[in-house]
Design an enzyme around this catalytic site. Structure first.
Site, PDB file in Angstrom:
ATOM      1  N   ASP A 296       0.727  -1.244  -0.016  1.00  0.00           N
ATOM      2  CA  ASP A 296      -0.079  -0.098  -0.012  1.00  0.00           C
ATOM      3  C   ASP A 296       0.708   1.246  -0.011  1.00  0.00           C
ATOM      4  O   ASP A 296       1.999   1.242   0.129  1.00  0.00           O
ATOM      5  CB  ASP A 296      -1.092   0.106   1.192  1.00  0.00           C
TER       6      ASP A 296
ATOM      7  N   ASN B 286      -7.353  -2.892  14.365  1.00  0.00           N
ATOM      8  CA  ASN B 286      -8.794  -3.101  13.964  1.00  0.00           C
ATOM      9  C   ASN B 286      -8.767  -4.503  13.175  1.00  0.00           C
ATOM     10  O   ASN B 286      -9.778  -4.561  12.370  1.00  0.00           O
ATOM     11  CB  ASN B 286      -9.319  -1.800  13.287  1.00  0.00           C
TER      12      ASN B 286
ATOM     13  N   HIS C 279      -7.011  -4.588  10.018  1.00  0.00           N
ATOM     14  CA  HIS C 279      -6.694  -4.421   8.629  1.00  0.00           C
ATOM     15  C   HIS C 279      -5.687  -4.938   8.408  1.00  0.00           C
ATOM     16  O   HIS C 279      -4.694  -5.403   9.075  1.00  0.00           O
ATOM     17  CB  HIS C 279      -6.786  -2.862   8.301  1.00  0.00           C
TER      18      HIS C 279
ATOM     19  N   GLU D 105      -9.496  -1.730   5.324  1.00  0.00           N
ATOM     20  CA  GLU D 105     -10.132  -1.510   6.866  1.00  0.00           C
ATOM     21  C   GLU D 105     -11.467  -2.274   6.818  1.00  0.00           C
ATOM     22  O   GLU D 105     -11.904  -2.972   5.679  1.00  0.00           O
ATOM     23  CB  GLU D 105     -10.526  -0.072   6.569  1.00  0.00           C
TER      24      GLU D 105
HETATM   25  P1  PGA Z   1       2.477  -1.674  12.475  1.00  0.00           P
HETATM   26  O1  PGA Z   1       1.358  -1.612  11.361  1.00  0.00           O
HETATM   27  O2  PGA Z   1       3.426  -2.962  12.151  1.00  0.00           O
HETATM   28  O3  PGA Z   1       3.258  -0.381  12.510  1.00  0.00           O
HETATM   29  O4  PGA Z   1       1.748  -2.025  13.795  1.00  0.00           O
HETATM   30  C1  PGA Z   1       0.496  -2.673  11.036  1.00  0.00           C
HETATM   31  C2  PGA Z   1      -0.503  -2.518  10.135  1.00  0.00           C
HETATM   32  O5  PGA Z   1      -1.069  -1.476  10.617  1.00  0.00           O
HETATM   33  O6  PGA Z   1      -0.845  -3.188   9.134  1.00  0.00           O
END
Ligand code: PGA
Length: 241
Positions: free
Chosen positions: A67, A136, A138, A143
């Site tokens: 992304d 959450n 995702h 999302e």
């Molecule tokens: P993080 O992000 O590794 O910074 O916790 C993971 C994500 O949001 O997919």
């Protein structure tokens, strides 16, 4: 589905790095799917150390990132393009033209999504795709939603995600509100998926992804439908399993 529980972040990173290195060692033109965020930083560090000490080469490797934020160009310090150069690509012998990341400042976003999806199809399939997970649930920037988006698409980030990611920005207002992300079909088309999660903040999302019902409200739960997924967790992320 395989679930591996390690004692701490360093051990999770070590094992993830081994998966990445072994893939490249056994197939010098491997296609890798790559995440950003805090979780994979240790993995990239260990891969770079191993690259410097050993005879592995990334010169025929292709990568696809999951992304990118909309509105940040590749020179913006919070863009995922910048992150990848800083934390991984600039330290190894990969060819820049073989590293694909959605263009967050494309004029026509719909066209950019289609281009990216077609590139994954043409240059893929992805041999191994590494994923993080949001608190959450995702994956990539897919999302929680009422339906699964199959292909690379534009997404409006949730308040949860904007808050969680504001630590990479000066303030919450600077966090982009939109992103481009691979969709669920793009993710599930990878031959192998490795999910990395550490820390208690991920424990609920991990429980629901592994043991809950498959629902677009918990995007990570779709991984239950893939036949070659490994979760590498630390004890905190695995605490409800
Ligand atoms: P993080 O992000 O590794 O910074 O916790 C993971 C994500 O949001 O997919």
């Amino acid at each position: 589905m395989e679930v591996i529980i390690k004692d701490n972040y360093e051990e999770v990173s070590q094992l993830a790095a081994e998966y990445l290195i072994n893939t490249v060692k056994s197939k010098n033109n491997a296609v890798l799917g790559l995440p950003t965020g805090s979780t994979p930083m240790g993995m990239y560090r260990i891969v770079i150390e191993t690259y410097k000490d050993n005879n592995i080469s990334f010169k025929d490797v292709t990568t696809f990132n999951l992304d990118e934020y909309v509105g940040l160009d590749k020179n913006h310090e919070s863009s995922y393009s910048y992150y990848m150069d800083k934390n991984f690509f600039s330290h190894i012998d990969i060819k820049k033209e073989n590293t694909y990341i959605p263009n967050g400042v494309a004029k026509d976003m719909e066209e950019e999504c289609n281009l990216y999806e077609n590139l994954i199809r043409e240059r893929g399939p992805i041999d191994i795709l590494f994923l993080g997970i949001g608190p959450n649930g995702h994956i990539g920037f897919n999302e929680p939603n009422d339906f699964f988006e199959p292909h690379t698409h534009l997404v409006k980030l949730t308040e949860d995600t904007i808050l969680a990611n504001s630590r990479f920005f000066d303030n919450m207002e600077s966090v982009p509100k939109k992103a481009i992300t691979m969709g669920m079909k793009s993710i599930l088309s990878a031959k192998k998926i490795v999910m990395l999660a550490t820390g208690e903040a991920k424990s609920d999302a991990i429980l629901k992804s592994i043991k809950g019902k498959v629902t677009p409200q918990v995007p990570g739960s779709i991984l239950q439908l893939h036949n070659n997924v490994t979760f590498i967790l630390d004890k905190d992320a695995a605490k409800y399993l």
